[in-house]
Design a protein around this motif. Structure first.
Motif, PDB file in Angstrom:
ATOM      1  N   HIS A  92      10.266 -36.052 -36.641  1.00 13.67           N
ATOM      2  CA  HIS A  92      11.644 -36.183 -35.525  1.00 13.67           C
ATOM      3  C   HIS A  92      13.281 -35.724 -35.641  1.00 13.67           C
ATOM      4  CE1 HIS A  92      12.053 -36.997 -31.264  1.00 13.67           C
ATOM      5  NE2 HIS A  92      12.661 -38.393 -31.122  1.00 13.67           N
ATOM      6  N   PRO A  97       5.722 -32.481 -33.727  1.00 11.03           N
ATOM      7  CA  PRO A  97       5.133 -33.735 -34.277  1.00 11.03           C
ATOM      8  C   PRO A  97       3.565 -33.333 -34.633  1.00 11.03           C
ATOM      9  CG  PRO A  97       5.141 -34.933 -32.356  1.00 11.03           C
ATOM     10  CD  PRO A  97       6.293 -33.465 -32.146  1.00 11.03           C
ATOM     11  N   TRP A 125       6.224 -38.195 -29.859  1.00  3.41           N
ATOM     12  CA  TRP A 125       7.528 -37.844 -29.897  1.00  3.41           C
ATOM     13  C   TRP A 125       7.965 -36.884 -28.910  1.00  3.41           C
ATOM     14  CZ3 TRP A 125       8.854 -42.220 -32.051  1.00  3.41           C
ATOM     15  CH2 TRP A 125       8.445 -42.340 -33.394  1.00  3.41           C
ATOM     16  N   TYR A 140      13.496 -46.238 -30.424  1.00  2.99           N
ATOM     17  CA  TYR A 140      12.672 -46.012 -31.375  1.00  2.99           C
ATOM     18  C   TYR A 140      11.810 -46.804 -32.011  1.00  2.99           C
ATOM     19  CZ  TYR A 140      13.620 -41.225 -29.583  1.00  2.99           C
ATOM     20  OH  TYR A 140      13.797 -39.913 -29.473  1.00  2.99           O
TER      21      TYR A 140
END
Length: 377
Positions: A92, A97, A125, A140
């Motif tokens: 990230h 991803p 993400w 997160y």
């Protein structure tokens, strides 16, 4: 003290132009203005040439829709429910991803499933929208915790690249929820090696990064990140691209070469708050390794992580040099006998999509997870 040149430079000359924040305000403003123009041009050019991003190569379903990510489940229907899940915390840092499931035959997800792991999930993400600009690392970690709880409260965590330090943080915050921890190409102790992202973070004043976020209306443009890295490392970037294309073509599958090129063109924006926390607190201040990082109201110590751990590093990794990754062995509370350290003769991307790693190393890691974390049949 050095000062920026009188004539603002192009972005490609950035490495030679680091100067302290104490440089004159007018000179700094001029330099930043030039940088903005270079960024804008590079991003616009890349946007015009970019192709659609690659799709996930393997069948999957969205198991959970959270503020920062979609939780994608690649498990076979009959496998869901029994074995301890394997959760891949994907990279990230402005990249998609999809890298962990790039193409058939070039997929970490497929290798883990073929290696006997029944339940494999990935953090997909989300690109930061305007309402996401104030999300920080806490957001997160909270979503990662929501995903783990949805999976039954215990996982085998595989942290890839920037998803690696996030995984280490999570394991330190919730050690009882992590059965095994794999850190691959993950920068953990930034004082242990000279990685290019860390060097750049130290060389530029934080104000430069705040300005970049300002240009993105509170977000860090993934396109800026991708194009800046290509500009700063043109030789390495082009050389690695040619190597991978040659490797894919030699195996008679040009679709993988196309998928990789489309991944290179894809970009995800980051919340500005998240990006600035990463730059300042991780890359500049090294708070995680020093046991001074605060997340979800707790000061994290990697010594609280006691589960079996597997550390995978690349000898030629300029993003997360091997010493930064392997330094975790001395920081984790896991007994030395339960820590595997492995270094491969490859660069950063080779750890995740290189044929030797996928054909030899990751199947062994899958067996290790199945043995240590109860993730197998």
């Amino acid at each position: 003290m050095t000062t920026p040149p009188k004539t603002p430079p192009g972005f490609a000359e950035l490495p030679a132009l680091f100067w302290p924040a104490a440089a004159g305000a007018a000179a700094s403003a001029a330099w930043l203005g030039a940088l903005q123009r270079e960024f804008g041009f590079a991003a616009a050019a890349a946007g015009m040439m970019a192709r659609p991003p690659p799709d996930w190569a393997s069948p999957n379903r969205v198991a959970l829709d959270l503020e920062t990510m979609l939780l994608r489940d690649f498990s076979a229907t009959e496998a869901r429910g029994d074995a301890v899940p394997v959760l891949i915390a994907a990279p990230h840092a402005g990249n998609s991803p999809v890298l962990v499931d790039l193409a058939t035959g070039q997929s970490l997800v497929q290798v883990l499933l073929a290696g006997g792991l029944q339940r494999v999930l990935v953090t997909d993400w989300k690109s930061a929208s305007a309402p996401m600009r104030d999300l920080g690392i806490d957001s997160y970690l909270a979503d990662l915790n929501a995903a783990v709880d949805d999976l039954g409260g215990a996982v085998n965590l595989v942290g890839i690249c920037q998803g690696g330090w996030m995984s280490a943080m999570y394991a330190a915050c919730f050690p009882h929820k992590v059965c095994t921890l794999v850190l691959a190409g993950a920068p953990i102790d930034l004082s242990a090696g000279q990685g290019k992202p860390g060097m750049l973070a130290h060389a530029l004043p934080l104000e430069v990064y705040r300005q970049l976020v300002g240009w993105g209306q509170g977000r860090m443009s993934g396109r800026y990140l991708m194009e800046s890295w290509k500009s700063l490392n043109p030789g390495h970037y082009l050389g690695r691209m040619l190597e991978l294309h040659r490797e894919f073509a030699a195996e008679g599958d040009l679709s993988r070469s196309d998928a990789f090129q489309r991944w290179c063109d894809a970009a995800l924006d980051l919340p500005g708050r998240f990006y600035l926390q990463v730059i300042e607190q991780l890359f500049q201040q090294n708070l995680l390794a020093e046991g001074r990082f605060t997340a979800l109201g707790c000061t994290l110590s990697l010594a609280d992580v006691t589960c079996p751990a597997y550390l995978l590093a690349g000898e030629a990794d300029a993003i997360a040099p091997a010493p930064q990754v392997l330094a975790a062995a001395a920081l984790l509370g896991t007994p030395a006998a339960e820590i595997v350290q492995q270094t491969l003769p490859t660069d950063h991307l080779g750890l995740f999509i290189g044929a030797p790693a996928l054909q030899q190393t990751w199947p062994a890691i899958a067996r290790w997870i199945a043995d240590k974390g109860g993730a197998g049949a």
